[in-house]
Design a protein around this motif. Structure first.
Motif, short mmCIF file in Angstrom:
data_model
loop_
_atom_site.label_atom_id
_atom_site.label_comp_id
_atom_site.label_asym_id
_atom_site.label_seq_id
_atom_site.Cartn_x
_atom_site.Cartn_y
_atom_site.Cartn_z
N TYR A 178 46.94 81.87 56.03
CA TYR A 178 47.74 81.16 57.01
C TYR A 178 47.19 81.47 58.38
O TYR A 178 46.33 82.33 58.54
CB TYR A 178 49.23 81.51 56.91
CG TYR A 178 49.56 82.95 57.20
CD1 TYR A 178 49.88 83.37 58.49
CD2 TYR A 178 49.57 83.90 56.20
CE1 TYR A 178 50.20 84.67 58.78
CE2 TYR A 178 49.89 85.23 56.47
CZ TYR A 178 50.21 85.60 57.77
OH TYR A 178 50.54 86.91 58.02
N GLU A 179 47.69 80.76 59.39
CA GLU A 179 47.17 80.93 60.74
C GLU A 179 48.17 81.67 61.61
O GLU A 179 49.38 81.46 61.49
CB GLU A 179 46.85 79.57 61.37
CG GLU A 179 45.71 78.83 60.65
CD GLU A 179 45.39 77.52 61.31
OE1 GLU A 179 46.10 77.17 62.27
OE2 GLU A 179 44.43 76.86 60.90
N LEU A 192 48.48 93.61 50.93
CA LEU A 192 49.24 94.54 50.10
C LEU A 192 49.91 93.82 48.93
O LEU A 192 50.16 94.42 47.87
CB LEU A 192 50.30 95.24 50.94
CG LEU A 192 49.79 96.28 51.95
CD1 LEU A 192 50.92 96.73 52.87
CD2 LEU A 192 49.18 97.47 51.22
N LYS A 193 50.20 92.54 49.10
CA LYS A 193 50.88 91.76 48.07
C LYS A 193 50.07 91.72 46.77
O LYS A 193 50.62 91.52 45.69
CB LYS A 193 51.15 90.34 48.59
CG LYS A 193 52.16 89.57 47.77
CD LYS A 193 52.66 88.33 48.51
CE LYS A 193 51.57 87.32 48.74
NZ LYS A 193 52.10 86.02 49.22
N GLU A 194 48.77 91.93 46.87
CA GLU A 194 47.93 91.93 45.68
C GLU A 194 48.21 93.14 44.78
O GLU A 194 47.89 93.15 43.60
CB GLU A 194 46.45 91.93 46.08
CG GLU A 194 46.00 90.69 46.83
CD GLU A 194 44.53 90.74 47.18
OE1 GLU A 194 43.83 91.67 46.68
OE2 GLU A 194 44.06 89.88 47.93
N TYR A 195 48.82 94.19 45.37
CA TYR A 195 49.02 95.44 44.64
C TYR A 195 50.46 95.61 44.13
O TYR A 195 50.73 96.54 43.35
CB TYR A 195 48.66 96.62 45.53
CG TYR A 195 47.21 96.66 45.90
CD1 TYR A 195 46.26 97.27 45.08
CD2 TYR A 195 46.76 96.08 47.09
CE1 TYR A 195 44.92 97.31 45.42
CE2 TYR A 195 45.41 96.11 47.44
CZ TYR A 195 44.51 96.73 46.61
OH TYR A 195 43.17 96.77 46.95
N GLY A 196 51.37 94.79 44.59
CA GLY A 196 52.76 94.94 44.16
C GLY A 196 53.72 94.12 45.01
O GLY A 196 53.33 93.18 45.70
N LYS A 197 54.98 94.51 44.99
CA LYS A 197 56.03 93.75 45.65
C LYS A 197 56.21 94.17 47.12
O LYS A 197 56.05 95.33 47.47
CB LYS A 197 57.37 93.98 44.93
CG LYS A 197 57.39 93.52 43.48
CD LYS A 197 58.75 93.88 42.87
CE LYS A 197 58.78 93.52 41.39
NZ LYS A 197 60.08 93.93 40.77
N ILE A 198 56.57 93.19 47.93
CA ILE A 198 57.03 93.45 49.29
C ILE A 198 58.53 93.20 49.29
O ILE A 198 58.97 92.09 49.00
CB ILE A 198 56.33 92.54 50.31
CG1 ILE A 198 54.83 92.80 50.31
CG2 ILE A 198 56.90 92.76 51.71
CD1 ILE A 198 54.04 91.86 51.19
N CYS A 199 59.30 94.22 49.58
CA CYS A 199 60.75 94.11 49.55
C CYS A 199 61.34 94.12 50.95
O CYS A 199 60.70 94.57 51.90
CB CYS A 199 61.36 95.25 48.73
SG CYS A 199 60.94 95.17 46.97
N LYS A 225 58.96 83.38 48.58
CA LYS A 225 57.62 82.93 48.22
C LYS A 225 56.54 83.44 49.16
O LYS A 225 55.39 83.61 48.76
CB LYS A 225 57.58 81.40 48.19
CG LYS A 225 58.41 80.76 47.09
CD LYS A 225 57.81 81.03 45.71
CE LYS A 225 58.56 80.28 44.64
NZ LYS A 225 57.98 80.50 43.29
N ARG A 226 56.91 83.68 50.41
CA ARG A 226 55.90 84.08 51.40
C ARG A 226 56.39 85.28 52.21
O ARG A 226 56.61 85.19 53.43
CB ARG A 226 55.58 82.88 52.30
CG ARG A 226 55.12 81.68 51.50
CD ARG A 226 54.70 80.52 52.35
NE ARG A 226 53.56 80.86 53.16
CZ ARG A 226 53.10 80.07 54.15
NH1 ARG A 226 53.71 78.93 54.40
NH2 ARG A 226 52.05 80.42 54.85
N PRO A 227 56.57 86.39 51.54
CA PRO A 227 57.11 87.58 52.22
C PRO A 227 56.27 88.05 53.39
O PRO A 227 56.79 88.63 54.34
CB PRO A 227 57.15 88.63 51.10
CG PRO A 227 56.13 88.17 50.10
CD PRO A 227 56.22 86.68 50.13
N GLU A 228 54.96 87.79 53.36
CA GLU A 228 54.09 88.24 54.45
C GLU A 228 54.44 87.59 55.78
O GLU A 228 54.16 88.15 56.84
CB GLU A 228 52.62 87.96 54.11
CG GLU A 228 52.20 86.50 54.08
CD GLU A 228 52.51 85.79 52.76
OE1 GLU A 228 52.10 84.62 52.62
OE2 GLU A 228 53.13 86.42 51.88
#
Length: 283
Positions: free
Chosen positions: A273-274, A219-226, A180-183
């Motif tokens: 997030y912080e 970057l998540k706005e443009y696609g997947k983070i794997c 849910k929160r790859p970042e």
């Protein structure tokens, strides 16, 4: 024998004690793999990394990669002989006089020629197939960024079994968090992404830490983070903030308490997030 065994012989050693034939070997290896028309740019950021940079670059110089590669350095106004190492290896590099990982990573991104950009930390060693594995993941449809995992350099102060369980539990937590929160599971030392999209999002320089997570969130706005979990992409690094906490047990306890407090957040998405210095990372 571990893939990094010979590179670790240089780890924590000053430039003055490194044999000239080893430096010549690394210089020759780097020259052989440099491309004028790269698919991927590997930028190595370094601040006072005289004792680690050669190990890092030696590992990169022996990569096995089917994609054209360029390797560039970023000297973040080091006060030791970091810049001299770049010079002696004939490696293209840039001086970034403003201090922080954000400024250094942004400098590397600005000078990247490749379609893909891979962040590299100078105190870290990378396995032979690291670059190829990360680029292969980036080429999958819809993927805009990838991150992998890392281990720590074994030493007398950290037991093998202690490191094993510490890394195992950390990896499990990052795995659960990544859905849910790859970042929040991304780390700059093992991070790769599309160059053009990263330039659109930008790398923050107004925070001490967290620029990697902020970039991933954008970057998540443009696609997947794997996430690449194969050993082929597992780096080996120094202890950093883990070492600053003291023993592995103290470090684990500190991170366990923090993880438990934020356990509910693993299963929800957030738009901001912080970071650890209470600066908001947002898009």
């Amino acid at each position: 024998m571990a893939w990094y065994s010979k590179y670790i012989d240089l780890y924590e050693k000053e430039l003055k004690v490194i044999p000239e034939d080893t430096i010549a070997e690394i210089r020759l290896n780097l020259a052989k793999i440099q491309s004028n028309d790269p698919v991927v740019t590997v930028s190595v950021i370094a601040y006072n990394e005289e004792k680690h940079l050669l190990s890092c670059l030696w590992s990169l110089s022996e990569m096995k990669c089917k994609y054209p590669v360029e390797i560039i350095g970023v000297n973040n106004d080091s006060k030791d002989r970091t810049e001299e190492i770049f010079q002696r290896l004939n490696l293209p590099y840039y001086n970034e006089m403003q201090h922080s990982c954000g400024y250094a990573r942004r400098c590397g991104l600005e000078h990247a020629k490749g379609k893909y950009h891979i962040n590299i930390d100078a105190d870290t060693m990378y396995p032979p197939k690291y670059v190829e594995t990360m680029v292969r993941a980036l080429e999958k449809p819809g993927v805009v960024a990838v991150s992998s995992l890392w281990s720590y350099v074994p030493d007398k102060e950290h037991s093998t079994i202690g490191l094993f369980f510490y890394e195992l539990l950390r990896d499990v937590y990052l795995f659960l968090q990544s859905f849910k929160r790859p970042e929040l599971s991304v780390r700059g030392l093992v991070f790769a992404y599309h160059t053009d999209l990263a330039r659109k999002v930008g790398i923050r320089v107004d925070i001490k830490r967290g620029e990697d997570g902020s970039l991933a969130l954008g970057l998540k706005e443009y696609g997947k983070i794997c996430f690449v979990r194969t050993r082929k992409a597992r780096a080996v690094t120094g202890y950093g903030t883990v070492g600053a906490d003291g023993s592995l047990l103290k470090s684990f306890t500190k991170r366990l308490i923090k993880a438990c407090r934020g356990l509910g957040g693993i299963f929800t998405k957030k738009e901001k997030y912080e970071d650890q210095d209470s600066n908001i990372i947002k898009r």
